[in-house]
Design an enzyme around this catalytic site. Structure first.
Site, mmCIF file in Angstrom:
data_model
loop_
_atom_site.group_PDB
_atom_site.id
_atom_site.type_symbol
_atom_site.label_atom_id
_atom_site.label_comp_id
_atom_site.label_asym_id
_atom_site.label_seq_id
_atom_site.Cartn_x
_atom_site.Cartn_y
_atom_site.Cartn_z
ATOM 1 N N ASP A 1 46.068 36.362 47.894
ATOM 2 C CA ASP A 1 46.401 36.337 49.325
ATOM 3 C C ASP A 1 45.196 36.156 50.236
ATOM 4 O OD1 ASP A 1 46.034 39.508 50.749
ATOM 5 O OD2 ASP A 1 45.492 39.059 48.689
ATOM 6 N N ASP A 23 45.912 38.735 41.649
ATOM 7 C CA ASP A 23 45.020 39.531 42.480
ATOM 8 C C ASP A 23 45.659 40.911 42.671
ATOM 9 O OD1 ASP A 23 43.003 40.174 44.462
ATOM 10 O OD2 ASP A 23 44.580 39.841 45.948
#
Length: 671
Positions: free
Chosen positions: A559, A348
């Protein structure tokens, strides 16, 4: 149906139909350890064993410690025994039942301590697995708390009605006031504002919203009022689909077992058949019943997989402990084993490769403004100081870092999606999007001069760099430009290089942010494969394409809430600890507690070292078991010698596995 511990506890993740539930009626509760029956029974078994063990060693009367051993056997063994009997009814046999039989057999020939230790180990393992699964289920259910419980629905005559969000229907119009969470997926009809939709797309900054723009349930509205037409049923909202994706992926991964557990069925059947043969054949040829039973129990003890179980667990648990000391929490032995199998990484962007907060990276006063960099920054910070917008906080922080003291601002006003205006030392100062100071964005980007010397090339260059450019104007005259970017983590490049080296494949960047920003971060970190503008389900699709198309095992690092489905779908998932959402932390197999990206390739190498030790230990354990079994079958293996050989091999493989606890093991993993 498989009856192993992993499969049994994973049944708690089987979902009911996904339907948003008001938080007031379904508050999130984090499962406590002792709330689980498995944990209570394991605790009772362990406590009874720990009390009995020193009494036994001290030579106390069996009347003192004997009942405690009985409690340890009963508390820790009744559930595996019951599940084993159910498995037998389904014509299946697992190692759990074999361990119970071996423990009872050990007790039958006087080795009560060995049997009790086996029971305690298995009961504790089952309790830890049940706790991990329950915590994940808690987090999935708690995700729906992001969505508001009620919404303000507008009737055709304009009257307002407060209704539960699950009663909203497609076509309804809802009013979203400043600071409220949006109650349903829909499209803006009237009003302008900004929405913080990091939970859905991962974008680090609030996104301007105007008529015609799409909004998502659970995202936070800024300081403007919006009228939104509902376009999806609440049960089909993006946030609800995230829940469904996580649950589906969790069910898919739940039956995964350790390597040794994959052969437990055949091993268990083989040992049981062999034990019956060792007992029945000599008995049929006239051997004494007691002697035949003693030989059979000795065979079961030396053939029991204690050393095999310890061959697997100590290396993995040692790797877990070592990684934990260095800021990586790996949740289970299964998770540690899987980390060593990955052959491609997907990362990410926001909050993972970057820190997730904007910072001022360029200050450019315009010629003729009479300002230097400090003067321009101080002027902008003075106007932005009353604002709570992330960009405003970044400008104020940049001024503070330079030791500047901005002047006081008066008549402050913020326009959603455009910027701020304030009076500073008698001048009207505006800070915001370039097109909000007297010309449209198109005019500026086409190359027009705006109140002086801001050219299209100036702005285009900054936009293509992936930053956010704001224009500072004083009394309607542009005086400078500020560029803000989401800072790349200092160790991101090293982590990307490390993952490339350990997997043999360059990582892939998967992000919900725009392609321009994603390209900038990829260029800064050495990533070439970039996939931007992805919603949570798109990230899952990308992960599955990597895994299915080329048969790879993907490590995904993220996250946010929007990363949770991909974390669950990947072969292994790692979450960033400091800024990670609860759902991401619970869904991931491992958590980087200190947000040190370079620890990720290190823990993959540590996992591979653990797998090598597991193979070594299995060879040692297999050779020892084979020697003892042949001795018992061909000759006459004395029971004390059989127990000593069995326990000795167990100690050897245990100590070999503990080698990964040493600091040198981590240094080698870091490289």
């Amino acid at each position: 149906m498989c009856s192993c511990k992993v499969c049994r506890v994973s049944a708690t993740l089987a979902p009911s139909p996904v339907r948003p539930t008001p938080a007031s009626t379904a508050p999130r509760r984090r499962t406590r350890v002792l709330a689980l029956p498995e944990a209570r029974w394991a605790l009772a078994s362990t406590v009874a064993f720990l009390i009995a063990f020193p009494l036994d060693l001290a030579g106390a009367s069996a009347w003192l410690y004997g009942p405690l051993y009985v409690v340890a056997y009963a508390a820790g063994g009744w559930e595996p025994a019951l599940e084993g009997l159910r498995a037998l009814r389904e014509k299946s046999l697992d190692v759990d039942l074999l361990m119970i039989v071996a423990a009872l057999g050990a007790a039958a020939i006087g080795q009560v301590l060995d049997g009790a230790l086996l029971i305690v180990i298995f009961a504790t393992s089952g309790a830890l697995e049940a706790l991990a699964t329950a915590r994940t289920a808690d987090s999935v259910r708690g995700l729906l708390d992001l969505a508001p419980t009620t919404a303000t629905r507008l009737s055709p005559d304009g009257t307002e009605e407060t209704v539960p969000t699950d009663r909203l229907a497609v076509g309804d119009t809802v009013l979203v006031r400043p600071g409220e969470r949006i109650g349903a997926d829909g499209r803006v009809l009237e009003g302008e504002s900004e929405a913080d939709q990091a939970t859905i797309t991962g974008e680090p900054l609030p996104v301007p919203k105007a008529p015609g723009d799409e909004v998502f349930a659970g995202t936070l509205n800024g300081n403007g009022a919006l009228r939104v037409r509902v376009e999806r049923d609440p049960a089909d909202s993006v946030i609800a689909r995230i829940v469904g994706l996580v649950e589906e992926a969790s069910r898919t991964k739940a039956p995964t077992q350790l390597f040794i557990e994959k052969v437990e069925q055949r091993y268990a059947v083989g040992v049981v058949v062999a034990t019956l043969a060792v007992f029945g054949i000599p008995l049929a040829f006239g051997e004494d019943l007691t002697e035949a039973l003693l030989r059979a129990m000795t065979f079961m003890i030396v053939a029991s997989p204690c050393a095999v179980v310890l061959a697997t667990m100590p290396p993995l648990l040692s790797a877990i402990a070592n990684a934990g000391r260095h800021g990586v929490l790996v949740k289970s032995a299964v998770a540690m084993e899987r980390l060593g199998e990955v052959d491609v990484a997907a990362l990410d962007k926001t909050g993972t490769l970057t820190e997730g907060t904007p910072e001022v990276t360029a200050v450019r006063p315009l010629p003729g403004s009479g300002l230097d960099e400090d003067g321009l920054l101080a002027l902008a910070a003075a106007a932005e100081h009353p604002s709570e917008h992330p960009l405003a906080r970044a400008v104020v922080a940049a001024a503070g870092a330079r030791g500047l003291r901005p002047a006081a601002a008066e008549e402050f006003a913020a326009t959603p999606g455009r910027g701020v205006r304030a009076t500073v030392e008698g001048c009207v100062v505006t800070v915001g999007r370039p097109g909000e100071h007297g010309a449209s964005d198109g005019e500026v980007l086409d190359g027009d001069i705006l109140d002086g010397e801001v050219t299209g090339g100036d702005l285009v260059g900054r936009q293509e760099s992936g930053g956010t450019t704001v224009l500072v104007a004083r009394d309607g005259v542009a005086v400078g430009l500020l560029t803000l970017t989401d800072r790349v983590r200092h160790d991101a490049s090293a982590a990307v290089a490390g993952l490339t080296a350990v997997t043999g494949t360059a990582p892939v960047l998967l992000t919900g942010d725009n392609p321009r920003t994603a390209a900038r971060v990829a260029a800064d970190t050495g990533i070439t494969d970039v996939r931007a503008g992805l919603l949570p389900q798109d990230k899952v699709t990308a992960v599955r394409e990597l895994q299915g198309g080329e048969g790879r095992k993907v490590l995904f690092v993220g996250d946010g809430v929007n990363d949770a489905p991909a974390l669950a779908a990947a072969h292994s998932g790692v979450a960033m600890g400091r800024a990670g959402s609860d759902l991401a932390l619970e869904t991931a197999d491992a958590v980087v507690v200190r947000d040190e990206l370079v620890a990720i390739p290190a823990v993959v190498r540590l996992s591979r070292a653990a797998r090598r030790l597991v193979v070594q230990n299995l060879v040692i354990a297999g050779v020892c078991i084979a020697v003892l079994v042949v001795w018992d079958l061909v000759g006459h293996l004395p029971l004390p010698l059989g127990v000593a050989g069995h326990e000795g091999s167990t100690v050897i493989v245990g100590l070999n596995g503990l080698r990964l606890l040493r600091e040198s093991a981590w240094r080698r993993a870091v490289g």
